[in-house]
Design a protein around this motif. Structure first.
Motif, mmCIF file in Angstrom:
data_model
loop_
_atom_site.group_PDB
_atom_site.id
_atom_site.type_symbol
_atom_site.label_atom_id
_atom_site.label_comp_id
_atom_site.label_asym_id
_atom_site.label_seq_id
_atom_site.Cartn_x
_atom_site.Cartn_y
_atom_site.Cartn_z
ATOM 1 N N THR A 72 68.324 -57.218 -73.081
ATOM 2 C CA THR A 72 67.329 -57.334 -72.092
ATOM 3 C C THR A 72 66.452 -58.487 -72.269
ATOM 4 O O THR A 72 65.851 -58.580 -73.250
ATOM 5 N N VAL A 73 66.022 -59.431 -71.218
ATOM 6 C CA VAL A 73 65.023 -60.591 -71.154
ATOM 7 C C VAL A 73 64.063 -60.515 -70.100
ATOM 8 O O VAL A 73 64.348 -59.942 -69.002
ATOM 9 N N VAL A 74 63.008 -61.070 -70.427
ATOM 10 C CA VAL A 74 61.924 -61.087 -69.321
ATOM 11 C C VAL A 74 61.594 -62.527 -69.152
ATOM 12 O O VAL A 74 61.554 -63.259 -69.844
ATOM 13 N N LEU A 75 61.916 -62.945 -67.770
ATOM 14 C CA LEU A 75 61.668 -64.315 -67.455
ATOM 15 C C LEU A 75 60.299 -64.567 -66.780
ATOM 16 O O LEU A 75 60.222 -63.863 -65.752
ATOM 17 N N HIS A 76 59.505 -65.242 -67.443
ATOM 18 C CA HIS A 76 58.312 -65.677 -66.483
ATOM 19 C C HIS A 76 58.375 -66.761 -65.657
ATOM 20 O O HIS A 76 58.687 -67.855 -65.954
ATOM 21 N N ARG A 77 58.015 -66.533 -64.575
ATOM 22 C CA ARG A 77 57.947 -67.569 -63.263
ATOM 23 C C ARG A 77 56.785 -68.070 -62.862
ATOM 24 O O ARG A 77 55.543 -67.859 -63.713
ATOM 25 N N PHE A 78 56.477 -68.747 -62.048
ATOM 26 C CA PHE A 78 55.458 -69.414 -61.334
ATOM 27 C C PHE A 78 54.318 -68.323 -61.166
ATOM 28 O O PHE A 78 54.486 -67.451 -60.601
ATOM 29 N N LEU A 79 52.991 -68.686 -61.687
ATOM 30 C CA LEU A 79 51.790 -67.814 -61.554
ATOM 31 C C LEU A 79 52.145 -66.403 -62.265
ATOM 32 O O LEU A 79 51.825 -65.447 -61.714
ATOM 33 N N ASP A 80 52.860 -66.391 -63.274
ATOM 34 C CA ASP A 80 53.202 -65.002 -64.068
ATOM 35 C C ASP A 80 53.954 -64.204 -63.199
ATOM 36 O O ASP A 80 53.615 -62.877 -63.521
ATOM 37 N N ASP A 81 54.757 -64.676 -62.424
ATOM 38 C CA ASP A 81 55.797 -63.637 -61.535
ATOM 39 C C ASP A 81 56.759 -63.309 -62.527
ATOM 40 O O ASP A 81 57.966 -64.294 -62.444
ATOM 41 N N SER A 82 56.676 -62.281 -63.031
ATOM 42 C CA SER A 82 57.854 -61.983 -64.161
ATOM 43 C C SER A 82 59.042 -61.110 -63.559
ATOM 44 O O SER A 82 58.715 -60.275 -62.685
ATOM 45 N N ARG A 83 60.204 -61.504 -63.961
ATOM 46 C CA ARG A 83 61.422 -60.766 -63.861
ATOM 47 C C ARG A 83 62.100 -60.251 -65.016
ATOM 48 O O ARG A 83 62.527 -60.867 -65.966
ATOM 49 N N VAL A 84 62.594 -58.860 -65.037
ATOM 50 C CA VAL A 84 63.326 -58.237 -66.070
ATOM 51 C C VAL A 84 64.761 -58.478 -65.678
ATOM 52 O O VAL A 84 65.234 -57.958 -64.633
ATOM 53 N N VAL A 85 65.376 -58.919 -66.693
ATOM 54 C CA VAL A 85 67.024 -59.007 -66.449
ATOM 55 C C VAL A 85 67.619 -58.211 -67.576
ATOM 56 O O VAL A 85 67.368 -58.451 -68.571
ATOM 57 N N THR A 86 68.620 -57.124 -67.354
ATOM 58 C CA THR A 86 68.923 -56.429 -68.301
ATOM 59 C C THR A 86 70.388 -56.147 -68.223
ATOM 60 O O THR A 86 70.977 -56.123 -66.923
ATOM 61 N N GLY A 87 71.192 -55.881 -69.211
ATOM 62 C CA GLY A 87 72.657 -55.589 -69.394
ATOM 63 C C GLY A 87 72.795 -54.415 -70.209
ATOM 64 O O GLY A 87 73.932 -53.940 -70.602
ATOM 65 N N ASP A 88 71.617 -53.688 -70.501
ATOM 66 C CA ASP A 88 71.715 -52.531 -71.416
ATOM 67 C C ASP A 88 72.107 -51.254 -70.258
ATOM 68 O O ASP A 88 71.249 -50.802 -69.353
ATOM 69 N N PRO A 89 73.094 -50.694 -70.513
ATOM 70 C CA PRO A 89 73.710 -49.558 -69.540
ATOM 71 C C PRO A 89 72.390 -48.331 -69.449
ATOM 72 O O PRO A 89 72.228 -47.730 -68.308
#
Length: 332
Positions: A72-89
């Motif tokens: 699982t990773v958290v990607l921080h984007r423009f103006l702290d718009d964060s997205r969580v991307v996970t491959g954990d079942p």
């Protein structure tokens, strides 16, 4: 601008920069052990890395997940718009099943996809989602619909897919198999949803107008959703230029096409009340759901659901088989 206003602006800017710098330093300190994450900067987060990998986003995020101890990773984007991307079942089950009600699509997603999906099941939350889910679940649980789906797929297989593959094999021709399977899936889902045959999988592999328009609307809408700088598409939409102009035109054409089919179905049903309801559209209309916008949103969502998912799954399936052409080489 007066001197006081100018100083106030600079003060607000300085405070904002300090806030993001402080937050970013804490974030870097807490994730120091994970060197695989892209570098994150104040204000823009990892937008540079995200933009640089925009043409291979799925592969890139898959690599990040694979290299993360928690998948699982958290990607921080423009103006702290964060997205969580996970491959954990366990995370996937938590979000999509056990605690699904806590993970709404949210206003950002709804705005980005509204022109294309409207208030369809993939773009709503709460009671509206529950209602469409119950309605759809009821229809798909009927034996008559399952039989109809079976007949549609069998016809598409025997009359289109297999003859094309047989001809290619006989002539030692090369086919873009993913394109073939996308056409196969699109024909099937349109027949099941609308009772309409786009005839996308023919020997000459035509460029069907409806399929082309649908693909463009889906592509631009998904581009909105993953855009590193969402303000850009909003500006283009306001000015009605570029891709946003094309999206409005494509969405308008799709809805006009859908509503014409709905009108024809309504006329057929009113003229012959005993007419067998086979496709989803006929079933919705026969059960009393006659609002054109509501039915259009549902049917477009089902086409989207059955198009890429089916073709992608089949493409990967045959790719896996190709890696183990003989059964003695082990299972896939």
């Amino acid at each position: 601008m007066s001197i006081i206003e100018l100083l106030a602006s600079f003060s607000l800017l300085a405070i904002s920069i300090f806030f993001y710098l402080t937050k970013n330093n804490k974030s870097r300190a807490s994730s120091k052990s994970d060197s695989n994450l892209p570098k994150s900067y104040p204000l823009i987060g990892s937008s540079v890395a995200i933009f640089g990998n925009r043409k291979r986003l799925i592969q890139w995020t898959s690599d990040l997940i694979r290299n993360s101890p928690s998948a699982t990773v958290v990607l921080h984007r423009f103006l702290d718009d964060s997205r969580v991307v996970t491959g954990d079942p366990a995370n996937v089950q938590h979000m999509l099943k056990t605690q699904f009600q806590n993970y709404e699509k949210g206003s950002k997603s709804r705005r980005a996809l509204f022109d294309f999906l409207g208030n369809g099941i993939f773009n709503i939350d709460g009671d509206s989602w529950k209602f469409q889910r119950q309605l759809s679940s009821h229809e798909f649980s009927t034996k008559s619909l399952r039989k109809f789906v079976e007949n549609v797929v069998d016809t598409e297989l025997s009359q289109r897919l297999i003859p094309i593959l047989s001809a290619a094999a006989a002539n030692n021709a090369v086919l873009d198999f993913q394109d073939i399977l996308q056409r196969f899936a699109f024909d099937n889902i349109c027949k099941i949803a609308f009772g309409y045959d786009p005839a996308y999988l023919l020997p000459d592999l035509p460029e069907a107008e409806f399929a082309k328009t649908f693909d463009e609307a889906a592509k631009i809408s998904s581009g909105r959703l993953i855009s590193v700088f969402p303000y850009l598409w909003k500006i283009k939409s306001f000015l009605n230029i570029g891709s946003e102009k094309r999206l409005k035109e494509a969405s308008s054409q799709l809805r006009e096409f859908a509503k014409n089919i709905i009108k024809e179905k309504k006329q057929q049903i009113s003229k012959n009340s005993s007419l067998e309801s086979v496709d989803l559209l006929s079933r919705f209309l026969s059960s009393g759901h006659s609002d054109e916008d509501f039915v259009t949103d549902i049917v477009i969502s089902f086409i989207l659901a059955g198009r890429d998912t089916t073709s992608a799954a089949l493409t990967w399936y045959f790719w896996l088989l190709s890696q183990k052409p003989r059964s003695g080489e082990g299972s896939t």
